[in-house]
Design a protein around this motif. Structure first.
Motif, PDB file in Angstrom:
ATOM      1  N   LEU A 105       0.827  -1.205   0.000  1.00  0.00           N
ATOM      2  CA  LEU A 105       0.000   0.000   0.000  1.00  0.00           C
ATOM      3  C   LEU A 105       0.866   1.261   0.000  1.00  0.00           C
ATOM      4  O   LEU A 105       0.593   2.219  -0.724  1.00  0.00           O
ATOM      5  N   LEU A 108       1.934   2.793  -3.220  1.00  0.00           N
ATOM      6  CA  LEU A 108       0.925   3.268  -4.172  1.00  0.00           C
ATOM      7  C   LEU A 108       0.721   4.779  -4.177  1.00  0.00           C
ATOM      8  O   LEU A 108       0.120   5.315  -5.095  1.00  0.00           O
ATOM      9  N   ASN A 111      -3.494   8.513  -3.202  1.00  0.00           N
ATOM     10  CA  ASN A 111      -4.870   8.262  -3.651  1.00  0.00           C
ATOM     11  C   ASN A 111      -4.990   7.065  -4.579  1.00  0.00           C
ATOM     12  O   ASN A 111      -5.267   7.195  -5.759  1.00  0.00           O
ATOM     13  N   PRO A 112      -4.769   5.877  -4.041  1.00  0.00           N
ATOM     14  CA  PRO A 112      -4.820   4.693  -4.910  1.00  0.00           C
ATOM     15  C   PRO A 112      -6.234   4.447  -5.451  1.00  0.00           C
ATOM     16  O   PRO A 112      -7.226   4.736  -4.776  1.00  0.00           O
ATOM     17  N   SER A 113      -6.312   3.944  -6.662  1.00  0.00           N
ATOM     18  CA  SER A 113      -7.618   3.641  -7.263  1.00  0.00           C
ATOM     19  C   SER A 113      -8.171   2.355  -6.657  1.00  0.00           C
ATOM     20  O   SER A 113      -7.455   1.576  -6.029  1.00  0.00           O
ATOM     21  N   ALA A 116      -6.362  -0.594  -8.023  1.00  0.00           N
ATOM     22  CA  ALA A 116      -5.032  -0.804  -7.444  1.00  0.00           C
ATOM     23  C   ALA A 116      -5.147  -1.467  -6.072  1.00  0.00           C
ATOM     24  O   ALA A 116      -4.319  -2.286  -5.700  1.00  0.00           O
ATOM     25  N   LEU A 117      -6.180  -1.126  -5.328  1.00  0.00           N
ATOM     26  CA  LEU A 117      -6.338  -1.680  -3.982  1.00  0.00           C
ATOM     27  C   LEU A 117      -6.852  -3.107  -3.998  1.00  0.00           C
ATOM     28  O   LEU A 117      -6.424  -3.948  -3.218  1.00  0.00           O
TER      29      LEU A 117
END
Ligand SMILES: [Zn+2]
Length: 296
Positions: A105, A108, A111-113, A116-117
């Motif tokens: 995490l 990343l 502001n991961p999408s 992506a998470l």
């Protein structure tokens, strides 16, 4: 904290638009959100996502009637950074937690999408009604947000056109999350037998446009009551019926008895391996982080 914040947040309110066969729920979490998050040491992207999940839990759980009815939302992946996200709602009580890979995490950024998470993930939504009826729908975790996946759940699993908006903020004014849900029920509340979802009904198109005009700032404005939000959006309707609001709380139903029952199901040698030097099994609740010391 100013008094207005305590007056208008941590509440859930339902409303109906009888002339459009539509119903809605609106919710704002502030102190309750802080309470849920304070049990954990989550990085900002996880706090943000759990806040949204708790809002969705309250919006969807708030559709159920009765003290024992429960809504559970579970997002799960294989190999995603977030392996598990769970939240549930029962009678105004919300709770939730998240399992994730902190190292992946951290790489990343802020502001991961959703993709992506979760990678390849799915969302399971389970409703348990007051009469012990249980129904569950599972949808892939696609799109930009958990809210979008919940909209897909309603259109695919329940054939109910649904619009959901969720907003959250973190900053000087504290952390808050809020949301609005509206649905079209042309066949009435109990009309579960529809075969096709009709998204282009003129009444629904109108309601969706009005509801969709809500801004994040309005949802999060602690000085704006939930009634005022509903009125702003739908004051041109012939009739808006607002229901009595529900005060929300952080609620956990964990108990020593519950964990003792679970541990008792393990074979004796595995139970022995769980005990510490003092012969005690220490368990912590995934939702609220409370520790239980069990002499089992
Ligand atoms: Zn607990």
């Amino acid at each position: 904290m100013a008094e207005t914040i305590e007056t208008y947040s941590d509440r859930l309110m339902g409303f109906t638009l009888p002339g459009r066969n539509a119903r809605g729920r609106v919710v704002r979490l502030e102190g309750v959100l802080e309470q849920v998050l304070s049990a954990h040491d989550y990085p900002p992207p996880i706090m943000h996502m759990l806040g949204e999940a708790l809002v969705l839990g309250a919006l969807m759980g708030g559709l159920l009637k009765g003290e024992h009815a429960q809504m559970t939302m579970q997002a799960q992946t294989t190999g995603g950074i977030v392996s598990l996200l769970v939240c549930d709602y029962r009678a105004g009580a919300v709770r939730g937690y998240c399992d994730f890979d902190g190292e992946r995490l951290a790489r990343l950024g802020a502001n991961p999408s959703l993709a992506a998470l979760f990678g390849e993930g799915y969302l399971a939504i389970t409703f348990e009604t007051e009469g012990n009826q249980r129904y569950q729908g599972i949808v892939p975790l696609e799109g930009d947000s958990l809210a979008e996946a919940c909209e897909v759940y309603f259109s695919q699993s329940e054939q109910i056109p649904t619009l959901i908006r969720v907003a959250s903020r973190a900053g000087a004014k504290g952390r808050a999350a809020a949301g609005l849900l509206v649905q079209h029920l042309p066949d009435g509340e109990e009309g579960r037998e529809r075969l096709h979802v009709r998204m282009d009904h003129p009444d629904w198109e109108h309601v969706a446009v009005m509801a969709g005009s809500i801004s994040h700032d309005e949802l999060l404005d602690a000085g704006l009551s939930l009634e005022a939000i509903t009125w702003r959006l739908f004051h041109e309707e012939d009739e808006v019926r607002v229901q009595t609001g529900t005060d929300l709380s952080r609620g956990c139903r964990c108990s020593a008895e519950h964990y003792a029952t679970i541990i008792a199901r393990f074979p004796p040698e595995e139970q022995a391996a769980m005990r510490n030097q003092d012969g005690i099994v220490v368990v912590d609740c995934a939702f609220c982080s409370k520790l239980f010391e069990l002499a089992v």
